[in-house]
Design a protein around this motif. Structure first.
Motif, PDB file in Angstrom:
ATOM      1  N   TYR A 241       0.850  -1.195   0.000  1.00 27.64           N
ATOM      2  CA  TYR A 241       0.000   0.000   0.000  1.00 27.64           C
ATOM      3  C   TYR A 241       0.886   1.245   0.000  1.00 27.64           C
ATOM      4  N   THR A 252      -3.669   0.460  -2.919  1.00 27.70           N
ATOM      5  CA  THR A 252      -3.432  -0.884  -2.399  1.00 27.70           C
ATOM      6  C   THR A 252      -3.225  -1.849  -3.561  1.00 27.70           C
ATOM      7  N   LEU A 275      -7.789  -1.587   2.179  1.00 27.63           N
ATOM      8  CA  LEU A 275      -6.762  -0.839   2.907  1.00 27.63           C
ATOM      9  C   LEU A 275      -6.527  -1.440   4.293  1.00 27.63           C
ATOM     10  N   SER A 279      -2.829  -2.990   5.080  1.00 24.19           N
ATOM     11  CA  SER A 279      -2.042  -2.183   6.024  1.00 24.19           C
ATOM     12  C   SER A 279      -2.107  -2.688   7.457  1.00 24.19           C
TER      13      SER A 279
END
Length: 521
Positions: A241, A252, A275, A279
């Motif tokens: 990301y 992403t 996301l 992440s």
């Protein structure tokens, strides 16, 4: 038909155009402007009625900046760049600065591994001669399209928005195009209609390549929980990301195959879930301002011309967006093709000149596909890719590797294999020489014609060009500072076709003139 694009059906059924360009994005508009400068009558068909606001390319490379510069459009691009940077600074101020800062001079990335501008050897000869074009890069794709749209209108290009190409029949002497607003008869048809090009499919171009293995998502959104995100590019066990540089912008990449439905709207929920997965941060998205979805499908047409049908831009080649090559590659296609097709239309060059379009541009398209595939390989989440990535990252901490990669990203390494005496400049983008009369080389290319620049004041050089006065401008003016080059012939696309370092040495000039500009008058 929309109210603002009402067209007389009778006019559509009885057109008088040399070239029809399918697709009015940046590539189609650039091509149309080049054709018009070359004297061709051109119509552009664009199904959209306005510029697509979806998040796309965030910058241009040096070759695209040079293309705009050589057509007198660099001031508009510089203004768009400054406006973008001002908006960025304003957004940062509203956020109180935080962890996001105005980025340093753009150096790019390779597979999400940042390239440090501090490690770039700016003295490398490849970066010489850029002139003012070397100072412009942070220009959004929408701004490029707007600038080219304005230029097309100024040149009198017939841009028909809200009109879509639906099919065509290509004959030996003409092309019958069918549109959502009637029929058009044209001498040539160029497909600039994107990765799912109707022109490419209908004309039967082979489109070999590799299938996608990722789903990428990019968006600008209002979010909470961003304190858990790391600025810049980040690789995790679930993908990659990127966060920033604009506030709220993120990307992403997940290695779970292509999306089931590329046409489905990109939702807030889809973006948030992706996301969070990649992440690991507790991010929540409240609103989405712009979003897009992409894959790493990498394919290239086997050739760029089939009779009176040609391809340019994404219609000719598709790939992932990593490295920012797509827009720039397409603009390069348009610059290469435009003046050649216009010369054929005017009857000043044989059809064989169009064969050099594929010969020159196809290798660059193939390189971009390899360039993007290599980045996908380094972004994979398996241990083997991770080990290789560590080695590449270490190499990228050196001046040599950073300079090499930036030269590739910027396009300054591009060179065509052109015939004639072997001079270091032949086949390369012309250096933007400062001249003694206060002008620069690029100032003499605004009209889209060839240029014979005589820096030594030799009649032996200028005499062979007398029969090309209608196609090639001859300028005899010394350089502002001493130059090794005594004279050079520059094609309309800014590529050096011939050069010499010896005063009064015109060996190979007549051959270069006839090769690129036809027979002398």
């Amino acid at each position: 038909m929309t109210v603002e694009n009402t067209l007389e059906l009778e006019h559509l059924e009885h057109p008088d155009h040399d070239v029809v360009v399918a697709g009015g994005g940046p590539v189609g508009l650039m091509l149309a402007c080049e054709l018009r400068l070359g004297g061709a009558r051109v119509a552009v068909l664009e199904r959209r009625t306005d510029i697509d606001p979806t998040l796309k390319a965030g910058g241009i490379n040096q070759t695209t900046a040079e293309a705009l510069y050589r057509r007198g459009l660099l001031p508009r691009a510089a203004e768009a760049q400054e406006r973008r940077l001002a908006e960025y600074r304003e957004a940062l101020a509203a956020l109180g600065g935080g962890r996001l800062t105005v980025p340093p001079k753009f150096a790019g990335h390779f597979a999400g591994i940042p390239l440090s501008a501090e490690l770039l050897d700016a003295a490398d000869p490849a970066f010489d001669g850029a002139g003012p074009a070397g100072e412009v890069g942070a220009v959004l794709q929408q701004d490029v399209e707007r600038i080219l749209g304005e230029r097309a209108e100024e040149l009198g290009v017939d841009v028909r928005r809200g009109v879509e190409l639906t099919g065509f029949d290509a004959g030996a002497d003409a092309v019958e195009a069918y549109t959502s607003a009637g029929r058009l008869r044209t001498g040539w048809l160029v497909g600039c209609d994107g990765g799912r090009s109707l022109v490419r499919k209908h004309a039967g171009f082979a489109f070999p390549g590799t299938d996608p293995e990722i789903t990428g998502r990019q968006a600008v959104a209002e979010m909470t929980g961003t304190e858990g995100l790391r600025y810049g590019w980040n690789r995790t066990e679930h993908g990659t990301y990127a966060f920033g540089p604009m506030p709220g912008r993120f990307l992403t990449v997940e290695f779970d195959g292509p999306p089931a439905d590329r046409e489905a709207p990109v939702t807030r929920e889809e973006l948030e879930e992706s996301l969070r997965r990649v992440s690991g941060a507790d991010v929540r998205i409240q609103a989405v301002h712009s979003a897009t979805r992409f894959t790493d499908n990498a394919r290239q047409a086997d050739r760029y011309r089939a009779g009176r049908v040609l391809l340019a831009g994404d219609a000719a080649h598709v790939h992932s967006p990593f490295g920012g090559q797509g827009l720039n590659l397409g603009i390069g296609d348009a610059m290469n093709l435009g003046w050649k097709l216009a010369a054929v239309v005017r009857g000043e060059a044989p059809d064989a000149l169009l064969d050099t379009y594929t010969a020159e541009r196809h290798p660059l398209g193939a390189w971009v596909l390899r360039w993007t595939r290599a980045q996908i390989a380094l972004m994979r989440t398996d241990p083997h890719a991770g080990a290789l990535r560590e080695i590449v990252a270490e190499l990228m901490e050196t001046v040599t590797a950073t300079t090499f990669l930036v030269k590739k990203i910027s396009g300054v390494w591009h060179r065509y294999d052109l015939p004639g005496p072997g001079h270091p400049l032949t086949g390369r983008s012309a250096p933007d020489l400062a001249l003694a009369d206060g002008t620069r080389l690029a100032d003499h290319l605004h009209g889209g014609r060839g240029l014979l620049l005589d820096l030594a004041g030799d009649a032996a050089v200028t005499d062979p060009a007398r029969g090309y006065a209608a196609r090639v401008d001859t300028r005899t003016v010394p350089a502002a500072s001493p130059e090794e080059t005594a004279a050079l012939l520059v094609r309309p696309d800014g590529v050096v076709a011939w050069a010499t370092d010896e005063p009064a040495d015109a060996k190979g000039l007549e051959e270069a003139l006839s090769t690129w500009f036809g027979a002398a008058a």
